[in-house]
Design an enzyme around this catalytic site. Sequence first.
Site, PDB file in Angstrom:
ATOM      1  CG  HIS A 174       7.698 -11.562   5.857  1.00 39.48           C
ATOM      2  ND1 HIS A 174       6.418 -11.937   5.499  1.00 39.48           N
ATOM      3  CD2 HIS A 174       8.028 -10.540   5.021  1.00 39.48           C
ATOM      4  CE1 HIS A 174       6.002 -11.187   4.494  1.00 39.48           C
ATOM      5  NE2 HIS A 174       6.957 -10.329   4.194  1.00 39.48           N
TER       6      HIS A 174
ATOM      7  CG  HIS B 186       5.942  -2.845   8.110  1.00 38.19           C
ATOM      8  ND1 HIS B 186       6.651  -2.240   7.094  1.00 38.19           N
ATOM      9  CD2 HIS B 186       4.997  -3.623   7.502  1.00 38.19           C
ATOM     10  CE1 HIS B 186       6.159  -2.633   5.923  1.00 38.19           C
ATOM     11  NE2 HIS B 186       5.159  -3.475   6.138  1.00 38.19           N
TER      12      HIS B 186
END
Length: 185
Positions: A120, A37
């Site tokens: 990220h 995620h």
Amino acid sequence: MPRLFTALEIPGELVPKLEMLRGRLAGARWIDPENYHLTLRFIGDVEAPDADDFVEALSEIWVEPFSLKLSGVGSFGGRKPRALWVGVEECEPLMRLQRANERAARQAGLPPETRNFSPHVTLARLRGAEQGAVANYLSAVGAFEAEPFPVDQFVLMSAREGSGGGPYVVEERFPLVSPSARKRA
């Protein structure tokens, strides 16, 4: 007391590409693919009333759907690497969504985030990985790119206390809606 954060889920078709980045690296604890995620706003452990206020504030976010592209691989921690990640190409709509999540947290009375947002997807947590080995890994895979994917929602997720890598549970979904659709609503 739930440990909460908001995030973008990674589409299933990109998961095998991210899995291909898993490699032999001593000290790497690879994140399970179902837990990939992109965190928008980490909240942490909160009491139920604060969580409810946060959910209410999140439901008032109006950001248009957009596309996002994963690109590049890097590490956090400098001389003592602690995590490997896949980066994101610059994307102003993503930044707007993140800022809206920050405003929602503050509206719910939660403390402001003190770290800069660095979008990220965490691939692995590192413990005792040697800087040289990490540098070699990054030189082999650092040019990673994936095709853009549509972002039409974000989620509120929970994690077990101290789990640091999943499993995560989607608690709520928040669709992204264009301002013109909001006016019609």
